[in-house]
Write a protein that holds these residues in place. Structure first.
Motif, PDB file in Angstrom:
ATOM      1  N   LEU A   7       7.279  -5.825   5.088  1.00  0.00           N
ATOM      2  CA  LEU A   7       8.048  -4.790   4.405  1.00  0.00           C
ATOM      3  C   LEU A   7       8.837  -4.023   5.452  1.00  0.00           C
ATOM      4  O   LEU A   7       8.291  -3.611   6.464  1.00  0.00           O
ATOM      5  CB  LEU A   7       7.136  -3.815   3.656  1.00  0.00           C
ATOM      6  N   TYR A   8      10.119  -3.877   5.221  1.00  0.00           N
ATOM      7  CA  TYR A   8      10.910  -3.010   6.081  1.00  0.00           C
ATOM      8  C   TYR A   8      12.033  -2.370   5.269  1.00  0.00           C
ATOM      9  O   TYR A   8      12.503  -2.918   4.283  1.00  0.00           O
ATOM     10  CB  TYR A   8      11.455  -3.748   7.314  1.00  0.00           C
ATOM     11  N   ALA A   9      12.405  -1.180   5.695  1.00  0.00           N
ATOM     12  CA  ALA A   9      13.454  -0.426   5.011  1.00  0.00           C
ATOM     13  C   ALA A   9      14.820  -0.961   5.417  1.00  0.00           C
ATOM     14  O   ALA A   9      14.982  -1.539   6.498  1.00  0.00           O
ATOM     15  CB  ALA A   9      13.339   1.056   5.362  1.00  0.00           C
ATOM     16  N   LEU A  10      15.781  -0.779   4.541  1.00  0.00           N
ATOM     17  CA  LEU A  10      17.183  -1.108   4.830  1.00  0.00           C
ATOM     18  C   LEU A  10      17.962   0.206   4.912  1.00  0.00           C
ATOM     19  O   LEU A  10      18.703   0.554   3.991  1.00  0.00           O
ATOM     20  CB  LEU A  10      17.771  -1.990   3.729  1.00  0.00           C
ATOM     21  N   VAL A  85      13.256  -4.482   2.023  1.00  0.00           N
ATOM     22  CA  VAL A  85      13.048  -5.931   1.957  1.00  0.00           C
ATOM     23  C   VAL A  85      11.562  -6.152   2.195  1.00  0.00           C
ATOM     24  O   VAL A  85      10.973  -5.536   3.092  1.00  0.00           O
ATOM     25  CB  VAL A  85      13.875  -6.681   3.020  1.00  0.00           C
ATOM     26  N   GLY A  86      10.958  -6.994   1.391  1.00  0.00           N
ATOM     27  CA  GLY A  86       9.528  -7.215   1.557  1.00  0.00           C
ATOM     28  C   GLY A  86       9.098  -8.565   1.050  1.00  0.00           C
ATOM     29  O   GLY A  86       9.881  -9.357   0.539  1.00  0.00           O
ATOM     30  N   ARG A  87       7.828  -8.812   1.237  1.00  0.00           N
ATOM     31  CA  ARG A  87       7.177 -10.009   0.693  1.00  0.00           C
ATOM     32  C   ARG A  87       5.715  -9.647   0.488  1.00  0.00           C
ATOM     33  O   ARG A  87       5.072  -9.126   1.392  1.00  0.00           O
ATOM     34  CB  ARG A  87       7.285 -11.187   1.652  1.00  0.00           C
ATOM     35  N   PRO A  92       7.558 -14.624  -3.314  1.00  0.00           N
ATOM     36  CA  PRO A  92       8.812 -14.786  -2.581  1.00  0.00           C
ATOM     37  C   PRO A  92       9.246 -13.458  -1.968  1.00  0.00           C
ATOM     38  O   PRO A  92       8.777 -12.393  -2.387  1.00  0.00           O
ATOM     39  CB  PRO A  92       9.791 -15.236  -3.668  1.00  0.00           C
ATOM     40  N   PRO A  93      10.147 -13.483  -1.003  1.00  0.00           N
ATOM     41  CA  PRO A  93      10.697 -12.230  -0.487  1.00  0.00           C
ATOM     42  C   PRO A  93      11.465 -11.504  -1.591  1.00  0.00           C
ATOM     43  O   PRO A  93      11.871 -12.114  -2.580  1.00  0.00           O
ATOM     44  CB  PRO A  93      11.660 -12.676   0.624  1.00  0.00           C
ATOM     45  N   PHE A  94      11.666 -10.205  -1.396  1.00  0.00           N
ATOM     46  CA  PHE A  94      12.413  -9.428  -2.376  1.00  0.00           C
ATOM     47  C   PHE A  94      13.238  -8.352  -1.679  1.00  0.00           C
ATOM     48  O   PHE A  94      12.944  -7.947  -0.561  1.00  0.00           O
ATOM     49  CB  PHE A  94      11.487  -8.788  -3.414  1.00  0.00           C
ATOM     50  N   GLU A 116       4.964   2.751   0.744  1.00  0.00           N
ATOM     51  CA  GLU A 116       3.629   2.359   0.277  1.00  0.00           C
ATOM     52  C   GLU A 116       3.716   1.787  -1.134  1.00  0.00           C
ATOM     53  O   GLU A 116       3.084   0.766  -1.446  1.00  0.00           O
ATOM     54  CB  GLU A 116       2.662   3.531   0.311  1.00  0.00           C
ATOM     55  N   ALA A 117       4.502   2.414  -1.997  1.00  0.00           N
ATOM     56  CA  ALA A 117       4.667   1.893  -3.357  1.00  0.00           C
ATOM     57  C   ALA A 117       5.235   0.479  -3.317  1.00  0.00           C
ATOM     58  O   ALA A 117       4.755  -0.423  -4.020  1.00  0.00           O
ATOM     59  CB  ALA A 117       5.570   2.815  -4.168  1.00  0.00           C
ATOM     60  N   MET A 118       6.255   0.259  -2.494  1.00  0.00           N
ATOM     61  CA  MET A 118       6.853  -1.075  -2.364  1.00  0.00           C
ATOM     62  C   MET A 118       5.834  -2.094  -1.865  1.00  0.00           C
ATOM     63  O   MET A 118       5.832  -3.243  -2.301  1.00  0.00           O
ATOM     64  CB  MET A 118       8.037  -1.038  -1.398  1.00  0.00           C
ATOM     65  N   SER A 119       4.976  -1.673  -0.939  1.00  0.00           N
ATOM     66  CA  SER A 119       4.006  -2.608  -0.365  1.00  0.00           C
ATOM     67  C   SER A 119       2.996  -3.104  -1.392  1.00  0.00           C
ATOM     68  O   SER A 119       2.351  -4.127  -1.188  1.00  0.00           O
ATOM     69  CB  SER A 119       3.275  -1.967   0.820  1.00  0.00           C
ATOM     70  N   TYR A 120       2.870  -2.385  -2.508  1.00  0.00           N
ATOM     71  CA  TYR A 120       2.012  -2.807  -3.615  1.00  0.00           C
ATOM     72  C   TYR A 120       2.811  -3.437  -4.754  1.00  0.00           C
ATOM     73  O   TYR A 120       2.269  -3.719  -5.822  1.00  0.00           O
ATOM     74  CB  TYR A 120       1.198  -1.623  -4.151  1.00  0.00           C
TER      75      TYR A 120
END
Length: 194
Positions: A7-10, A85-87, A92-94, A116-120
């Protein structure tokens, strides 16, 4: 996160979009993208590509959908959006985006921040990115159905609704012709066929 998750921010996402006027999802990430599945609050639309377009006080996403489906959603640019952007493990990546009010209303009581929300996987809007090997299956399934979109279920399954109106609360209200919840930052949503 496990080794298969990321997970990383854009942080430059909106700057790039504003300076270019449009940004294809496949060009915004360092992944091999043969196709995307646009995720809209549980409704999913497979597309060959998706493009963000910036128009002053709003931005939209337009999906080059498979078959005669269409997806076009307009968001309020001033709602405080962050893109990631995460996986998640096994998926799949998103690329996903969340506004401040969505986080405060839906996630702040259990999550420390948007990352944290994105990571879940707790986001309302995103594009799942498929390479050639997984995209073939998505195109095949989409080509076999006349449904305007698929529905993601809480157990991870994706189902094909016979008719949107038979799915009750599973279909977001803005896809049933009603107003979307104000905290989501949506100005307009059009997802369907034809």
């Amino acid at each position: 996160m496990s080794d298969s998750e990321e997970l990383y921010a854009l942080p430059q996402f909106r700057d790039r979009l504003r300076s270019n006027g449009a940004l294809r999802v496949s060009k915004a990430v360092a992944h091999d993208v043969a196709g995307v599945v646009y995720h809209h609050r549980g409704a999913r639309v497979p597309g060959h590509e998706a493009t963000f377009v910036w128009e002053g006080d709003r931005f939209s996403i337009e999906v080059d959908a498979v078959g005669d489906r269409h997806a076009w959603v307009v968001f309020d640019d001033g709602a405080g959006w962050d893109a990631f952007v995460g996986r998640l493990a096994g998926g799949p990546p998103f690329v996903a985006w969340m506004c401040d009010a969505e986080f405060e209303t839906d996630e702040a009581d259990v999550m420390s921040d948007k990352a944290e929300a994105m990571s879940y996987g707790r986001f309302s809007f995103g594009c799942y990115l498929h390479d050639a090997s997984t995209w073939r299956q998505k195109v095949r399934r989409a080509s076999m159905s006349t449904a305007p979109f698929f529905l993601s279920r809480p157990d991870g399954r994706t189902v094909v609704p016979d008719r949107a109106e038979t799915q009750g609360d599973a279909v977001p209200p803005e896809l049933r012709g009603e107003d979307p919840p104000a905290h989501l930052g949506i100005r307009r949503a059009s997802i369907g066929r034809g």
